[in-house]
Structure formats: C-alpha cells, structure tokens
Design a protein around this motif. Structure first.
Motif, mmCIF file in Angstrom:
data_model
loop_
_atom_site.group_PDB
_atom_site.id
_atom_site.type_symbol
_atom_site.label_atom_id
_atom_site.label_comp_id
_atom_site.label_asym_id
_atom_site.label_seq_id
_atom_site.Cartn_x
_atom_site.Cartn_y
_atom_site.Cartn_z
ATOM 1 N N LEU A 41 0.864 -1.181 0.000
ATOM 2 C CA LEU A 41 0.000 0.000 0.000
ATOM 3 C C LEU A 41 0.897 1.226 0.000
ATOM 4 O O LEU A 41 1.444 1.603 1.032
ATOM 5 C CB LEU A 41 -0.922 -0.009 1.214
ATOM 6 N N HIS A 42 1.049 1.812 -1.172
ATOM 7 C CA HIS A 42 1.977 2.938 -1.321
ATOM 8 C C HIS A 42 1.311 4.247 -0.926
ATOM 9 O O HIS A 42 0.282 4.630 -1.480
ATOM 10 C CB HIS A 42 2.459 3.028 -2.772
ATOM 11 N N ALA A 43 1.912 4.929 0.048
ATOM 12 C CA ALA A 43 1.427 6.236 0.453
ATOM 13 C C ALA A 43 2.102 7.307 -0.384
ATOM 14 O O ALA A 43 3.302 7.231 -0.653
ATOM 15 C CB ALA A 43 1.721 6.474 1.931
ATOM 16 N N PRO A 44 1.359 8.326 -0.858
ATOM 17 C CA PRO A 44 1.962 9.398 -1.650
ATOM 18 C C PRO A 44 3.122 10.047 -0.921
ATOM 19 O O PRO A 44 3.054 10.303 0.286
ATOM 20 C CB PRO A 44 0.802 10.391 -1.834
ATOM 21 N N GLY A 45 4.211 10.284 -1.655
ATOM 22 C CA GLY A 45 5.388 10.910 -1.074
ATOM 23 C C GLY A 45 6.411 9.929 -0.558
ATOM 24 O O GLY A 45 7.548 10.294 -0.315
ATOM 25 N N ASP A 46 6.005 8.657 -0.362
ATOM 26 C CA ASP A 46 6.954 7.650 0.108
ATOM 27 C C ASP A 46 7.827 7.157 -1.041
ATOM 28 O O ASP A 46 7.467 7.272 -2.216
ATOM 29 C CB ASP A 46 6.204 6.449 0.703
ATOM 30 N N ASP A 47 8.962 6.580 -0.664
ATOM 31 C CA ASP A 47 9.806 5.888 -1.629
ATOM 32 C C ASP A 47 9.123 4.561 -1.962
ATOM 33 O O ASP A 47 9.074 3.645 -1.143
ATOM 34 C CB ASP A 47 11.191 5.648 -1.017
ATOM 35 N N SER A 64 10.005 2.514 -4.444
ATOM 36 C CA SER A 64 10.848 1.675 -5.292
ATOM 37 C C SER A 64 10.771 0.212 -4.867
ATOM 38 O O SER A 64 10.838 -0.692 -5.705
ATOM 39 C CB SER A 64 12.298 2.165 -5.235
ATOM 40 N N GLN A 65 10.629 -0.036 -3.546
ATOM 41 C CA GLN A 65 10.532 -1.417 -3.069
ATOM 42 C C GLN A 65 9.252 -2.078 -3.555
ATOM 43 O O GLN A 65 9.254 -3.248 -3.963
ATOM 44 C CB GLN A 65 10.584 -1.441 -1.537
ATOM 45 N N LEU A 66 8.152 -1.344 -3.526
ATOM 46 C CA LEU A 66 6.881 -1.903 -3.989
ATOM 47 C C LEU A 66 6.905 -2.134 -5.488
ATOM 48 O O LEU A 66 6.351 -3.124 -5.990
ATOM 49 C CB LEU A 66 5.728 -0.973 -3.608
#
Length: 517
Positions: free
Chosen positions: A375-381, A383-385
């Motif tokens: 679950l990618h939050a805006p502003g986070d890195d 790249s792992q996901l």
C-alpha cells in the motif's frame, strides 16, 4: 617446571592481550523506531565482540551487553511536531524534498540542544569511530568533537544523498532516483523525468540544504572545520541494501551493502503471543503501517476501507494499531499497539504481509518468504513496492481515498491462494540467504577495520568524494575541448583565407599573355 608454567601463561594471555577493543559511538538521532532497531542490532554485536559501545538515539534501548551504554535523547516532542507533516498521506515527493530544507533545520536544532546530548558532548569523551545515520551533515560536528573517524549508515539503500557523500557515479540513464520508482530499463520519458528529478535534488542540495547545514555546524560546533572537509572525511558507508532490493548500480569499494544484517539474530515472541499465533491454524495476515505512522491518524474513509477488506478474508488479521479501536471492528481482526514484526513474519502460520513498503519491512518479508500486498502512500519511496510487483511476489495499490474495498480484498484473496507468489518470494529468499558472507559479520568487520586503521583510505576514492561538480561532470574538459575546436576552426578559416589571398595575388601579378593571330 617454571618454563612450562610460563609457556602456559603466555598461551592463556596472548589471545586476551591481542584482542582489539575499540571505543565506538553510534548516532541514530532520526526519530524513527525502525532506524533505532537497526542501530541496536549492529551495536549489540559490536559490544558482544568486546568493543566499548555508546549509542545515542531517541528511543529507549534495552541493556543488551555489559559494554553497551545508551544515551537517550528526548524525541517525543520532535515526533509529535514533525512526523505529521513529514508522514502525512497528502505529502507529495516535492514536499518531502522541501521539508529537508525547511523544517529539518529546526528538528536538527532541537536534537542538538537536547540536555542529555549536550551533557554527553561536554564530558569530553573521545572515541575511535562514530557510526552515524547521516540524515544531516551538521551531525558530523559530533565526530569532530569526539575526535573520531566517521562511518555513515544509510538505512534506505542507494540514494542521491549517498552518491553525493561517497562520490558514487549515478548515471541517469539506468539508475533511477528513489522518488521515481522506475526500473533500470527506462523509456525516453522516464529517463527525461529521472534526469530532471535528479537535477532538482542537486539544485536543492547545493543551494538550500548545504547552506543550512553549514549554518547549523557553525552555530553548534564553532571550532569544527568547514563542512566540506568533514564530509570528505567520512571513510566508509554502510548501506542497508542488497542487489536483490534495488536496481543494478555502480558502487565504490567503500560503499558496503549489509542489507538484512539485523535478521541474523532471531526476534523472540512473548509466550502469550506465541500461543495466540500457534492457535491461528487457518493462517495469519500481518498489517503494519511502519514505525513512522499511526493507523489511528489515517482518514476515517481509508481505515473503514481497510477493515472492510479484512473482514472478507477467511484468515485472521493482526493489525498494529494505537488508539481507541474502531466501532465496526471485524471479528477476524486483532489490534495490537506494537507488534514484533520479524517474529510474526517468521511464524509458519503467517501467509501474507500487508505493508507500505519500507525498506526493512520488505527485506524481512523476503527473508522469511512471506508474499506481500503493498500500500503505497503518496510521497513515500515506492521503489521497493515497484520491485516487488515487477518480480512477481506481490501486488501494490495507492493508499489514498481512491482505494476500493473490492480491489484490496480481491488482491488479498488472490495473493494468498495463488502459489505463484509464494514460489517467487521463496526464490528471492533463497538468493538473499546465500551470500558469501553474513551481512552482520561484514558490517562488524568494516567498522573494526576503520577503528583499527583510523579509516579505510585504500578503498576510498578521495578525488571522487571531494571533486567539485564541474570536474565530476567533466565540464572543464568539455569547455576546453570546445575551445580547441573553435580555435581549430578559426585557424583553419584563417589559413583558408590566407591561401585564397595568396592565390589571388599570384594570379593578379602574373603577366597576361596575348595570343598572336
């Protein structure tokens, strides 16, 4: 008989006297619990090796060894003041970069003004080496104050900051910026965007961040050398990464990858929690939002969507949750204020890990071969996901108001049921575990090397780290080459003109021969 006793005494005392023991200072001042846990894993091992270790962090640490001392810097107010603005779901990539040049200044100032830290520095202790999480270059003033060689620790892997400090090359053509989440095979427009994101980072670094760091260094450490000299004095860089976790990129010899080093020592479950996990025979789904955020602070709509999705699963869901429980809590969901993430992931009943995709979380899931829903939050890195989805051991969604219950519940059901995801992550786990040297042993070896030899000059590229930007990008060579080309063109043109004039004069001075009829 006396000779025998003497020989016996020598044999007993030689290994004791020859053991190298260093004074090591660990600086993990960033207000992140996960970062502090990483530091604890490294310094506990160094302490077990006989070194005298002092760790300074913003979280309480257990007394793990006799030679392990901890200095607590009060980070409660800092986390309350700055974490909401930094870790908000509505913060964009650009706002994250701007934060490092604005509010970061005040956060560092509050850390350096902490009474416990000032008392420690005023004591005048000296150390052999400082292992520091360098999220702020002004902290290098502490290394100067304790007269120690610096080893930097990067908790997030390859980044523009690491490349800038170490002198690594960073080809924009195939090394994506951490904010972009591109792969190493970029399209034209991705390479275009990647180039300008990196240029923006460089512009921000040179014209905003470094001037701010210089002012902090001058104010809190007035006797310290110039900031550039301190940055160039960093001898080694420990990076919490491994080639499996990021796109291929060039690293200098003094950049040492130690990803997964904190996994070498098992994390134990409490008897009560172990009993609960053993009883959940139908499987466990683990959901955490990392150590930076609290799920209770999320928008109500997002929390309701998450719990509604969990309610449709036939598995039990363990959720890290601080605060009063929601009124519509599903029967299969258990809330806990803090979860030993590694220990739960290592349990055989754990079937799925739902994560925002932090570096340590993804590394731990790969190590224990647990498929993921990101679950990618805006502003986070992210790249792992992105890497997780590309390699087929998970799927990912954006954690915002657009997330739909049907999407998430369907993904959870599919990843748990489809053996393709499990096989993919088991392959990654096998590759991760089959390393030529334990990451923890590698980290300890290099810290001891720097402490014993006062640096790592044989593996450090001095020119690369200290080189001005115009030299690094060969701007002076390009300008000189262009000047030579222009000079060559002018000389060629001048020669052509002179030759033409000579030919014209010769033709004009030649006598005209009249033809006789």
């Amino acid at each position: 008989m006396q000779c025998v006793n003497y020989l016996f005494l020598v044999l007993i005392l030689t290994p004791i006297l020859s053991t190298f023991s260093a004074k090591i200072l660990g600086l993990f001042l960033y207000p992140s619990r996960q970062h502090a846990l990483l530091g604890t894993a490294l310094f506990a091992e160094l302490s077990a090796k006989g070194h005298e270790v002092t760790m300074i962090s913003t979280f309480e640490q257990p007394m793990v060894q006799k030679k392990f001392r901890h200095v607590l810097v009060d980070g409660t107010q800092i986390r309350q003041k700055y974490s909401p603005s930094l870790m908000s779901l509505n913060v964009s990539m650009w706002e994250h970069i701007v934060f490092s040049n604005s509010e970061m200044k005040y956060m560092i100032a509050e850390l350096l003004e902490d009474s416990s830290l000032r008392e420690f520095l005023d004591a005048g202790e000296k150390y052999d080496v400082v292992v520091s999480e360098l999220f702020a270059e002004a902290l290098l003033g502490i290394s100067h104050r304790v007269n120690a060689t610096t080893v930097s620790f990067n908790p997030t892997g390859g980044s523009y900051e690491l490349d800038y400090l170490s002198g690594n090359s960073h080809p924009y053509s195939y090394v994506p910026n951490a904010f972009t989440a591109y792969s190493d095979e970029m399209t034209f427009w991705q390479r275009f965007a990647n180039t300008y994101v990196n240029l923006f980072c460089a512009f921000s670094k040179h014209f905003f961040n470094l001037p701010m760091q210089r002012s902090l260094l001058k104010y809190y450490f007035p006797d310290a050398p110039p900031l550039e000299d301190l940055m160039n004095s960093v001898e080694l860089h420990l990076v919490n990464s491994y080639y499996l976790f990021e796109t291929p990129r060039p690293y200098l010899p003094n950049v040492v990858q130690i990803g997964g080093f904190h996994l070498q020592k098992p994390e134990l479950l409490t008897v009560e929690l172990l009993k609960q996990l053993d009883e959940l025979k139908n499987g466990i789904i683990l959901f955490t939002v990392g150590s930076h955020r609290k799920l209770s602070d999320f928008p109500v709509q997002i929390v309701e969507t998450l719990f509604a999705s969990f309610s449709k699963s036939s598995h039990n869901v363990l959720v890290q949750y601080e605060g009063p429980p929601p009124s519509n809590l599903p029967a299969n969901v258990r809330l806990m204020p803090w979860l030993p993430q590694r220990a739960v992931l290592s349990h055989p009943n754990t079937k799925l890990f739902i994560t925002p995709g932090g570096r340590s979380s993804v590394v731990e899931a790969i190590y224990f071969a647990v498929p993921m829903v990101g679950l990618h939050a805006p502003g986070d890195d992210d790249s792992q996901l992105s890497m997780m989805a590309n390699r087929g051991f998970g799927v990912c969604f954006r954690l915002d108001e657009e997330l739909r219950e049907e999407q998430l519940s369907g993904a959870i059901r599919n990843v748990v049921a489809d053996p393709v995801y499990k096989r993919a992550i088991m392959l990654e786990s096998e590759l991760f575990k089959r390393q030529e040297m334990s990451p923890l042993d590698k980290a300890v070896y290099w810290v001891e090397h720097v402490a014993k030899h006062k640096g790592a000059k044989r593996v450090k590229s001095q020119p690369a780290a200290a080189m001005p930007l115009y030299k690094y990008v060969l701007l002076d060579v390009v300008v000189a080459s262009a000047a030579l080309l222009v000079m060559f063109a002018f000389i060629s043109l001048w020669l052509c003109k002179q030759t033409y004039r000579v030919l014209i004069r010769r033709r004009q001075t030649e006598p005209v021969k009249h033809k006789i009829v």
